[in-house]
Design an enzyme around this catalytic site. Structure first.
Site: not given
Lengths: 498, 498
Positions: A261, A265, A286, A380
């Site tokens: 993602g 972090v 993604e 996702g």
């Protein structure tokens, strides 16, 4: 002067004379929308149309519409439409504050989907007929085919399933983006490497479907990057330690392929990997954030496949300043391929995602606060963790100043089951759940992941559950299983008052 | 006379002289097993080894072993090993009563897996090194390669990952079974039709890995078929009504491809489809039951791919009496292909599975009673519903004479999330959850699926939840969400006492 430049720019980007005649204002386009319509748009954190949605909101005539998109957000898109009172239903990923508030106030029905499946669900008619599509693009060919913006998403499907399409041609995207896409890939195709190409650099579109073209000159994002805190770095360090462990054991190669993602972090993980001299990593992901772009430029990452860029204006500068180099290393695909199991499986991915809460047995909640209120959709996350070689979910061990434990007796909503989670990571360490029975996972989750303030409480819950129902497969004390969430709702803290 | 026949039979089936010398008694083979070993076996409801497990149990020397299998069951396999005190851990699908009891008594640690992933998890070392494998087969070639029994399962992986293999050669399987398998299919291969062949009819195996061969003469099942009740037919009729609806709407073709379990409801669905003159249906499934064999013989089903037969002795008669005809119409594959997403997706499957309970939002529990006690594992249910075109879960609306509602406010364990369920079916009707937001699903679940005795209680729960937390994404009243299960545990019924 400016007008002439604009005309030149438009003529360079719309190669069809007939289509030049279909240029219109956003207000003219907005008049084609009616109450109750189903509208689909392109976009993720970038690549979504903005002028027509804002005009629709301002005009205020079309109400109760259903909006289908992949993961578009932004105040000029979903924000404007919600504020304008145009929507009754949203389908796709939700991650805007305004969307969250509308959904949880009962003003907006929301259908959360595995993002890998949204195209097939549209094609199968789960959401009914599509009335209009609005798609951002940066160039239009003579036959109506076009080059999308920096988001592939569900654009191919929208063209297939819509008879009426408005294009927002964005002049702020350099023409040189052309060539980065890989669309119309044959069905079921998997890739030997993330940047293997199998399709076209543009989206085919019959000229007659294009009802109008609106010219946009704005950069296509309103993403901002929140401040990195020491906690984010601590969690990132645990993730990197885990990855180095796995490399040392030979479980993954040094140049492993990963998905991630774009949160803080993950950003810190990327920074740390760059610092530590990781080289030639590959991404099959993604969304591609700006830190990944820097990694692609400095060789930490050698190639990347994504369906969208999720970048701030500074990320756009990085992208456009280095477009020729990055075009050799990055491919933008359709969402059903970026997130497809048939494509993910052979990549033997390391999957890195954030999580809202995890329970002592390894079940994961990505979407709901207290089991009821939508935070963000699941997106996702399950596409990747379900099909990755190693699925890693990370979170801070607490939130709200320690009032909430992210490690709980039972998650209040399940988005990825105990069968789909290999690692849970917090700033305290990680739990390797692979090859463990539910009862074997408990001590790893409590001792390695939970905040020390909550460890005894978690053990009390578990021991009480075993006492109550025996050492069965998944001991639970049902009256207490969700009591931590309720205590937070009642008292403002999951901690017990003594 | 019998001995000579036996010798002839064995010589016809073991084509290697060296391997003929490795024939041994089950007791001799059992001596090679030691406490703490990890043992893997072939098998589903059929195709599992029986003589060595029974000898191991009788010998009683090897304790605390880990047993990995796909879905083997039966009193002569898992039953004997558990009774003999040989096991401390079981990995794979669990569906035997003796396994359930041992697991819930805390005597057996159990790791439940998506069955599509068990081979890759073995290969990736999630369960450590394999010490010994035991595999049922019906013929052994000169080089050690063999023809498995009526279960493909994880046999290929066991040979890959084990250095020491015992084969149980089963003379009760007709030699003519040879040719039904399709093993060693290239990685990532998908199929244009269920019976497209892409591999070999046998399992490659280095001769030196075969440590011993035990001769078995028994038919390989102890499955029995419980009695069909009117309720099963009522549920089946709802499933068939649903399928006919979908055909009428053009959502699936008349000769659709489907996956199904082998329970009573599914059996009734098959019987009903045969009666109604369905023709040329195709199956791409995990297990093939005896009703499906009859459907293959009468043309209701034209072809089927499976990883195992789950049949009773009468099903074996049907199979073996019609082996030549059925071999043209049935393929037995490896489990990672029968359940693989890359293979399931292009089949556009209708997936038919049973479920333990479903909640008003469409989440599904396939495995746990009251969130804690293992009933059966999740098996391939999520492999199929996650990747099917239409996923259908069926259940009776109540059980235990009405004391348990199978439609509950919140499931006590989640195996398939709200995102993976298209239809829930009970004897009262079906809920079409496609394209519905969580709140929109509620009335369908209550009015179409729940038992009338529980409808008002479910509405009370939902309305109370909305009152408590507003009309948010997924309204829940946490203190009451699992209270139905607790009430059953406390009072023997989910019904409220007035």
């Amino acid at each position: 002067m400016r007008i002439h430049t604009l005309i030149d720019a438009v003529q360079e980007r719309i190669l069809s004379q007939r289509l030049l005649n279909r240029i219109m204002t956003p207000e003219e386009a907005a008049k084609g929308f009616k109450t109750g319509m189903t509208v689909c748009t392109s976009g993720f954190g970038t690549g979504y149309p903005r002028l027509i949605p804002q005009a629709l909101a301002k005009l205020g005539e079309a109400k109760e519409m259903t909006l289908i998109n992949a993961a578009a957000r932004g105040v000029k898109h979903i924000g404007a439409l919600i504020e304008g009172g145009c929507l009754k239903k949203l389908i796709g990923f939700q991650w805007s504050e305004i969307g969250r508030n509308a959904i949880n106030a009962g003003k907006l029905e929301f259908i959360d989907c595995h993002l890998s499946q949204i195209s097939s669900k549209i094609q199968r008619g789960h959401f009914g007929e599509i009335d209009v599509a609005i798609i951002e693009c940066c160039k239009i060919y003579e036959d109506g085919s076009f080059v999308p913006g920096v988001s592939g998403g569900i654009v191919e499907t929208l063209v297939d399933c819509s008879d009426k399409i408005f294009l927002e041609l964005n002049l702020a995207i350099p023409k040189s983006l052309e060539g980065i896409h890989d669309l119309h890939v044959p069905l079921g195709k998997s890739f030997s490497s993330p940047t293997e190409r199998a399709g076209l650099t543009y989206c085919k579109c019959p000229l007659d479907k294009i009802a109008g073209i609106v010219i946009n000159e704005e950069i296509d994002t309103d993403l901002v990057f929140p401040e990195v805190k020491p906690l984010h770095k601590e969690i990132a360090n645990q993730v990197v330690r885990l990855l180095k462990n796995e490399i040392a054991k030979g479980a993954i190669p040094e140049d492993f392929t990963f998905q991630c993602g774009t949160g803080l972090v993950i950003n810190c993980v990327l920074i740390e990997m760059m610092k530590m001299g990781f080289k030639n990593l590959k991404m099959y992901t993604e969304v591609l954030g700006e830190q990944a772009l820097l990694g692609l430029l400095d060789g930490t990452i050698s190639e990347a496949s994504t369906t969208a860029m999720d970048i701030t204006p500074s990320g756009f500068s990085t992208l456009y300043d280095n477009i020729e180099k990055l075009k050799e290393r990055v491919i933008i695909r359709s969402l059903d391929l970026s997130n497809g199991s048939a494509q993910i499986l052979p990549m033997e991915l390391v999957s890195l995602n954030g999580v809202l809460e995890a329970d002592i047995y390894g079940n994961v909640n990505s979407s709901h606060a207290y089991g009821s209120h939508m935070v963000n959709g699941l997106g996702g996350s399950n596409d990747f963790c379900r099909n990755a070689k190693i699925s890693i979910f990370s979170t801070a061990s607490t939130s709200k100043g320690g009032a909430i434990s992210r490690i709980v007796p039972m998650v209040s909503h399940v988005d990825s089951t105990e069968h789909d989670t290999d690692f849970i990571v917090t700033e305290w360490g990680f739990a390797d759940l692979r090859g463990k029975s539910p009862k074997e996972r408990v001590s790893l989750m409590i001792e390695n992941c939970a905040h020390p303030d909550y460890r005894e409480m978690l053990w009390d819950y578990y021991n009480g559950a075993v006492e109550k129902c025996g050492p069965c497969q998944t001991p639970h004390n049902l009256p207490l299983a969700l009591s931590w969430h309720q205590r937070f709702l009642d008292t403002g803290s999951m901690k017990q008052t003594t």
